[in-house]
Design a protein around this motif. Structure first.
Motif, short mmCIF file in Angstrom:
data_model
loop_
_atom_site.label_atom_id
_atom_site.label_comp_id
_atom_site.label_asym_id
_atom_site.label_seq_id
_atom_site.Cartn_x
_atom_site.Cartn_y
_atom_site.Cartn_z
N PRO A 21 -11.45 10.76 6.04
CA PRO A 21 -10.92 9.79 7.20
C PRO A 21 -12.00 8.49 7.07
CG PRO A 21 -12.00 11.55 8.22
CD PRO A 21 -11.98 11.79 6.87
N GLY A 22 -11.14 7.31 7.18
CA GLY A 22 -11.96 6.15 7.43
C GLY A 22 -12.59 5.38 6.01
N GLU A 23 -12.09 5.94 5.11
CA GLU A 23 -12.49 5.74 3.82
C GLU A 23 -11.15 5.11 2.78
OE1 GLU A 23 -14.97 8.39 1.51
OE2 GLU A 23 -15.51 9.49 3.40
N ILE A 24 -11.46 4.54 1.82
CA ILE A 24 -10.54 4.14 0.88
C ILE A 24 -10.96 5.02 -0.29
CG2 ILE A 24 -9.84 1.92 1.90
CD1 ILE A 24 -11.58 0.58 -0.24
N ASN A 25 -9.92 4.83 -1.44
CA ASN A 25 -10.49 5.62 -2.62
C ASN A 25 -10.67 4.45 -3.83
OD1 ASN A 25 -8.06 5.36 -4.30
ND2 ASN A 25 -6.96 6.68 -2.78
N HIS A 26 -11.36 4.65 -4.91
CA HIS A 26 -11.12 3.92 -6.01
C HIS A 26 -10.77 4.65 -7.36
CE1 HIS A 26 -13.41 1.10 -3.82
NE2 HIS A 26 -14.12 2.09 -3.22
N ASN A 27 -9.62 5.34 -6.89
CA ASN A 27 -9.21 5.98 -8.34
C ASN A 27 -8.59 5.02 -9.39
OD1 ASN A 27 -9.53 8.34 -6.88
ND2 ASN A 27 -7.41 8.62 -5.94
N ASP A 28 -8.56 5.55 -10.60
CA ASP A 28 -8.22 4.48 -11.75
C ASP A 28 -8.97 3.43 -11.82
OD1 ASP A 28 -6.48 6.64 -13.00
OD2 ASP A 28 -5.45 6.44 -11.15
N GLY A 29 -10.09 3.05 -11.31
CA GLY A 29 -10.73 1.92 -11.11
C GLY A 29 -10.12 0.76 -10.17
N GLY A 30 -9.25 1.22 -9.38
CA GLY A 30 -8.82 0.35 -8.31
C GLY A 30 -8.97 0.79 -6.84
N ARG A 31 -8.20 0.46 -6.13
CA ARG A 31 -8.39 0.77 -4.64
C ARG A 31 -7.14 1.52 -4.19
NH1 ARG A 31 -10.39 -4.31 -1.49
NH2 ARG A 31 -8.84 -5.26 -2.71
N GLY A 32 -7.19 2.37 -3.24
CA GLY A 32 -6.17 2.83 -2.59
C GLY A 32 -6.40 3.61 -1.25
N VAL A 33 -5.60 3.61 -0.36
CA VAL A 33 -5.62 4.09 1.03
C VAL A 33 -4.13 4.85 1.42
CG1 VAL A 33 -4.97 1.99 2.24
CG2 VAL A 33 -6.53 3.64 3.41
N TYR A 34 -4.30 5.83 2.20
CA TYR A 34 -3.23 6.42 2.88
C TYR A 34 -3.31 6.13 4.50
CZ TYR A 34 -3.10 9.23 -1.30
OH TYR A 34 -2.87 9.66 -2.62
N PHE A 35 -2.02 6.02 5.26
CA PHE A 35 -1.98 5.58 6.63
C PHE A 35 -0.64 6.13 6.90
CE2 PHE A 35 -0.83 1.91 4.19
CZ PHE A 35 0.09 1.30 4.87
N PRO A 36 -0.45 6.31 8.14
CA PRO A 36 1.09 6.80 8.92
C PRO A 36 1.70 5.63 9.25
CG PRO A 36 -0.80 6.86 10.48
CD PRO A 36 -1.40 6.52 9.00
N ASP A 37 3.08 5.60 8.85
CA ASP A 37 3.85 4.78 9.58
C ASP A 37 4.03 5.03 10.88
OD1 ASP A 37 6.08 6.68 9.71
OD2 ASP A 37 7.48 5.21 8.39
N PRO A 38 4.72 4.25 11.80
CA PRO A 38 4.95 4.55 13.20
C PRO A 38 5.80 6.04 13.38
CG PRO A 38 5.65 2.14 12.66
CD PRO A 38 5.37 2.75 11.47
N ASP A 39 6.28 6.36 12.56
CA ASP A 39 7.33 7.60 12.63
C ASP A 39 6.88 8.78 11.95
OD1 ASP A 39 9.38 8.35 14.09
OD2 ASP A 39 10.87 8.73 12.54
N GLY A 40 5.35 8.41 11.36
CA GLY A 40 4.72 10.01 10.84
C GLY A 40 4.88 10.07 9.48
N HIS A 41 5.66 9.10 8.60
CA HIS A 41 5.67 9.22 6.99
C HIS A 41 4.36 8.58 6.46
CE1 HIS A 41 10.05 10.12 7.27
NE2 HIS A 41 10.01 9.05 8.05
#
Length: 129
Positions: free
Chosen positions: A95-115
Protein backbone atom coordinates in the motif's frame (compact mmCIF):
# COMPACT_ATOMS: atom_id res chain seq x y z
CA UNK A 1 -14.83 -3.41 -22.93
CA UNK A 2 -17.63 -2.60 -20.51
CA UNK A 3 -18.02 -1.98 -16.83
CA UNK A 4 -21.15 -1.97 -14.75
CA UNK A 5 -20.54 -2.11 -11.06
CA UNK A 6 -23.86 -2.05 -9.24
CA UNK A 7 -27.54 -1.64 -9.87
CA UNK A 8 -28.69 1.83 -10.77
CA UNK A 9 -32.34 2.62 -10.36
CA UNK A 10 -32.23 5.48 -12.86
CA UNK A 11 -29.95 7.27 -15.28
CA UNK A 12 -29.14 10.04 -12.81
CA UNK A 13 -27.55 7.48 -10.46
CA UNK A 14 -25.50 6.04 -13.33
CA UNK A 15 -24.29 9.50 -14.34
CA UNK A 16 -23.43 10.24 -10.70
CA UNK A 17 -21.29 7.09 -10.69
CA UNK A 18 -19.53 8.03 -13.93
CA UNK A 19 -18.67 11.60 -12.92
CA UNK A 20 -16.04 10.71 -10.30
CA UNK A 21 -14.87 7.71 -12.31
CA UNK A 22 -13.91 9.94 -15.22
CA UNK A 23 -12.57 12.76 -13.09
CA UNK A 24 -10.39 10.71 -10.76
CA UNK A 25 -8.54 9.07 -13.64
CA UNK A 26 -7.09 12.51 -14.31
CA UNK A 27 -7.05 11.98 -18.08
CA UNK A 28 -9.55 14.67 -19.03
CA UNK A 29 -11.93 12.14 -20.54
CA UNK A 30 -15.05 13.44 -22.23
CA UNK A 31 -18.42 13.16 -20.58
CA UNK A 32 -20.27 9.91 -21.31
CA UNK A 33 -22.57 9.80 -24.31
CA UNK A 34 -25.82 7.83 -24.23
CA UNK A 35 -25.99 4.99 -26.80
CA UNK A 36 -28.97 2.67 -26.34
CA UNK A 37 -28.78 1.24 -22.81
CA UNK A 38 -25.15 2.35 -22.40
CA UNK A 39 -23.29 5.41 -21.19
CA UNK A 40 -20.16 5.37 -23.37
CA UNK A 41 -16.88 6.96 -22.27
CA UNK A 42 -14.49 7.29 -25.23
CA UNK A 43 -10.82 6.48 -24.61
CA UNK A 44 -7.87 6.58 -27.01
CA UNK A 45 -7.24 4.25 -29.95
CA UNK A 46 -10.93 3.61 -30.64
CA UNK A 47 -11.50 2.01 -27.22
CA UNK A 48 -14.50 2.86 -25.10
CA UNK A 49 -15.84 1.94 -21.69
CA UNK A 50 -19.54 1.16 -21.98
CA UNK A 51 -21.48 1.42 -18.72
CA UNK A 52 -24.97 0.04 -18.19
CA UNK A 53 -27.38 -0.35 -15.32
CA UNK A 54 -27.58 -3.85 -13.84
CA UNK A 55 -30.36 -5.60 -11.94
CA UNK A 56 -27.96 -7.59 -9.77
CA UNK A 57 -24.57 -6.88 -8.17
CA UNK A 58 -21.59 -7.21 -10.49
CA UNK A 59 -18.39 -8.91 -9.36
CA UNK A 60 -15.50 -6.44 -9.18
CA UNK A 61 -13.38 -6.42 -12.32
CA UNK A 62 -9.82 -5.36 -13.18
CA UNK A 63 -9.15 -2.76 -15.88
CA UNK A 64 -5.61 -1.78 -16.90
CA UNK A 65 -4.80 1.32 -18.92
CA UNK A 66 -1.52 1.94 -20.75
CA UNK A 67 -0.80 5.67 -20.49
CA UNK A 68 2.07 8.09 -21.04
CA UNK A 69 4.47 9.19 -18.31
CA UNK A 70 2.83 12.64 -18.33
CA UNK A 71 -0.63 11.10 -17.95
CA UNK A 72 0.67 8.91 -15.13
CA UNK A 73 1.79 12.04 -13.28
CA UNK A 74 -1.70 13.51 -13.72
CA UNK A 75 -3.50 10.32 -12.68
CA UNK A 76 -1.26 9.69 -9.69
CA UNK A 77 -1.60 13.32 -8.62
CA UNK A 78 -5.39 12.98 -8.68
CA UNK A 79 -5.26 9.73 -6.72
CA UNK A 80 -3.20 11.40 -4.02
CA UNK A 81 -5.22 14.65 -4.03
CA UNK A 82 -8.41 12.70 -3.47
CA UNK A 83 -6.91 10.54 -0.74
CA UNK A 84 -7.65 7.32 -2.61
CA UNK A 85 -5.96 4.14 -1.48
CA UNK A 86 -3.43 2.78 -3.94
CA UNK A 87 -1.04 -0.14 -4.20
CA UNK A 88 2.02 -1.18 -6.20
CA UNK A 89 0.66 -4.71 -6.63
CA UNK A 90 -2.63 -6.46 -7.42
CA UNK A 91 -2.70 -8.32 -4.09
CA UNK A 92 -2.60 -5.04 -2.16
CA UNK A 93 0.54 -6.05 -0.25
CA UNK A 94 2.38 -2.80 -1.01
CA UNK A 95 0.00 0.00 0.00
CA UNK A 96 1.01 3.59 -0.65
CA UNK A 97 3.59 2.58 -3.27
CA UNK A 98 3.84 2.48 -7.05
CA UNK A 99 5.69 -0.18 -9.03
CA UNK A 100 8.42 0.14 -11.65
CA UNK A 101 7.64 -3.04 -13.57
CA UNK A 102 9.13 -3.33 -17.05
CA UNK A 103 11.10 -0.12 -16.49
CA UNK A 104 7.97 2.04 -16.24
CA UNK A 105 5.57 3.02 -13.50
CA UNK A 106 2.29 1.46 -12.42
CA UNK A 107 -0.30 1.75 -9.69
CA UNK A 108 -3.55 0.02 -8.70
CA UNK A 109 -6.52 1.84 -7.18
CA UNK A 110 -10.26 1.24 -6.74
CA UNK A 111 -12.95 3.00 -8.72
CA UNK A 112 -15.98 4.34 -6.80
CA UNK A 113 -17.73 0.98 -7.11
CA UNK A 114 -14.87 -1.30 -6.09
CA UNK A 115 -13.53 -2.24 -9.52
CA UNK A 116 -9.77 -2.48 -9.62
CA UNK A 117 -8.14 0.08 -11.92
CA UNK A 118 -4.51 -0.05 -12.95
CA UNK A 119 -2.46 2.48 -14.90
CA UNK A 120 0.90 1.52 -16.37
CA UNK A 121 3.42 3.37 -18.51
CA UNK A 122 5.00 0.32 -20.14
CA UNK A 123 3.23 -2.73 -21.59
CA UNK A 124 3.55 -5.96 -19.61
CA UNK A 125 6.71 -7.84 -20.58
CA UNK A 126 8.23 -4.90 -22.49
CA UNK A 127 11.35 -4.34 -20.43
CA UNK A 128 13.29 -5.09 -17.30
CA UNK A 129 12.19 -4.35 -13.80
Amino acid sequence: MSSNGTSWSDLSNLRAYLAPFCSHTGLGLPAPVRFGPFEVVELDNGVSLDFAAADEPIQPQHYAFLISEADFDAVFGRIREQGLQYWADPRRCRPGEINHNDGGRGVYFPDPDGHYLEVITRPYGSGSG
